[in-house]
Design a protein around this motif. Structure first.
Motif, PDB file in Angstrom:
ATOM      1  N   HIS A  83       0.810  -1.221   0.000  1.00 31.59           N
ATOM      2  CA  HIS A  83       0.000   0.000   0.000  1.00 31.59           C
ATOM      3  C   HIS A  83       0.843   1.270   0.000  1.00 31.59           C
ATOM      4  O   HIS A  83       0.342   2.358   0.286  1.00 31.59           O
ATOM      5  CB  HIS A  83      -1.004  -0.048   1.154  1.00 31.59           C
TER       6      HIS A  83
ATOM      7  N   CYS B 282      -7.260   0.452  -5.285  1.00 29.18           N
ATOM      8  CA  CYS B 282      -6.667  -0.713  -4.622  1.00 29.18           C
ATOM      9  C   CYS B 282      -7.734  -1.404  -3.769  1.00 29.18           C
ATOM     10  O   CYS B 282      -8.721  -0.786  -3.375  1.00 29.18           O
ATOM     11  CB  CYS B 282      -5.505  -0.239  -3.755  1.00 29.18           C
TER      12      CYS B 282
ATOM     13  N   CYS C  41      -7.645  -1.961  -0.771  1.00 27.52           N
ATOM     14  CA  CYS C  41      -7.716  -1.312   0.548  1.00 27.52           C
ATOM     15  C   CYS C  41      -8.655  -0.116   0.532  1.00 27.52           C
ATOM     16  O   CYS C  41      -8.932   0.468   1.573  1.00 27.52           O
ATOM     17  CB  CYS C  41      -6.328  -0.864   0.995  1.00 27.52           C
TER      18      CYS C  41
ATOM     19  N   CYS D  47      -1.973   2.530  -5.010  1.00 27.76           N
ATOM     20  CA  CYS D  47      -1.071   1.664  -4.240  1.00 27.76           C
ATOM     21  C   CYS D  47      -0.228   0.789  -5.172  1.00 27.76           C
ATOM     22  O   CYS D  47      -0.662   0.392  -6.245  1.00 27.76           O
ATOM     23  CB  CYS D  47      -1.866   0.739  -3.337  1.00 27.76           C
TER      24      CYS D  47
HETATM   25 ZN   LIG Z   1      -3.891  -0.207  -1.053  1.00 25.89          ZN
END
Ligand SMILES: [Zn+2]
Length: 320
Positions: free
Chosen positions: A165, A175, A177, A182
């Motif tokens: 990340h 991403c 996340c 990232c």
């Molecule tokens: Zn990420």
């Protein structure tokens, strides 16, 4: 000296092994994790499997010095608390060292899975004999493990090494996340597949498309590497994309840590020379020369057993 147990828990399967202090696996098994049934059920299952393989090895729990477990999420090696774990229900903030330790009556240690694998590679894999190690696993995402002066860096809450990340591109690709740009959104196997699919949408005159037999959804990173090895220019371009983004992110870590060795594992590392050859060259573009002078870039060598060996390595490291 007693024996060590390594546990590699994943969203679907859990691997368990008994090891001696030389890092040899005496006995191993795997069970379904069944993470949706909650932590108590999962830990009872692990306990059952541990006792069963000990029995097969004609050993008892009293012969075991400690158990180490790699977790697919941030986990604090000092406290035994799992910070969070998206694949396992009820594991957020769970003190696994305490919960499983009480069930088995032996010391239990936990760590992030890639952190733990890096310890395993340091113990008896590609990083054996090195003290400053960067381990990365390039698969669905990109995970990392850092060993500095012989010690694993796990951070304040066990979240150190979440290298996937690192932000490479402002407002870049989305991403897993939830953030954008990232490293793993580009250079993971998932990132490479995403790039390949977008290119295949406009160009199907290539070996890669032929190798898929019309089934775009079956596309894996391995197809790209195999087609590139067979001379497919379209796939060679994709490998160049992978190498460039891999080097881009890796250089930030090399400049930060100045490691002796970088061990690359995960599905993408199986590409071999077609990846590692150009990667070393590409790194020269982004890395400070001093950091590259003595560095070795190696493929991970423990394969499917990396998690078990790493778990045992974690337990061994806590015994000293
Ligand atoms: Zn990420």
């Amino acid at each position: 000296m007693g024996y060590l147990i390594g546990v590699d828990i994943g969203g679907t399967n859990t691997k368990i092994g008994i090891l001696n202090h030389e890092g040899n696996i005496l006995k191993s098994t795997h069970i379904k994790t069944m993470g949706d049934r909650g932590s108590d059920y999962v830990l009872d299952n692990i306990k059952g499997a541990v006792l069963s393989i000990l029995n097969e090895a004609k050993l008892g729990i009293e012969d075991v010095e400690g158990l180490g477990m790699g977790i697919p999420g941030p986990a604090n090696t000092d406290t035994g608390v799992v910070e969070f774990c998206v694949n396992l229900k009820g594991w957020d903030k769970l003190n696994v060292s305490k919960a499983l330790g009480e069930k088995l009556g032996i010391p239990v240690y936990v760590g992030n899975d890639v952190n733990v694998i890096t310890l395993g590679e340091a113990w008896r894999g590609s990083a054996k004999g090195y003290k400053n190690i960067l381990g990365i696993a390039v698969g669905t995402g990109i995970g990392g493990g850092m060993v500095v002066n012989g010690n694993l860096v796990s951070g304040t809450s066990g979240a150190a090494g979440e290298v996937g990340h690192i932000k490479l591109i402002k407002n870049g690709k989305l991403c897993g996340c939830g953030q954008k740009g990232c490293w793993e959104a580009y250079a993971s196997a998932t990132g490479l597949i995403r790039e390949a699919k977008s290119r295949l949408a406009v160009n199907r005159e290539n070996l890669l498309w032929e190798s898929l037999n019309g089934n775009l959804e079956s596309l894996e990173a391995k197809h790209v590497f195999d087609a590139a090895k067979n001379g497919d220019a379209f796939s060679k371009d994709l490998v160049a994309y992978e190498v460039e983004y891999l080097a881009f992110g890796l250089s930030a870590l090399i400049n930060t840590l100045n490691p002796e060795v970088v061990v690359v594992g995960g599905g993408v590392s199986l590409a071999g020379d077609i990846l590692f050859g150009p990667l070393k060259e590409e790194l020269k573009k982004y890395t400070l020369p001093g950091s590259l002078e003595k560095i070795e870039i190696k493929a991970a060598s423990l394969g499917n057993e990396a998690g078990i060996i790493g778990g045992a390595a974690l337990a061994a490291s806590k015994q000293d």
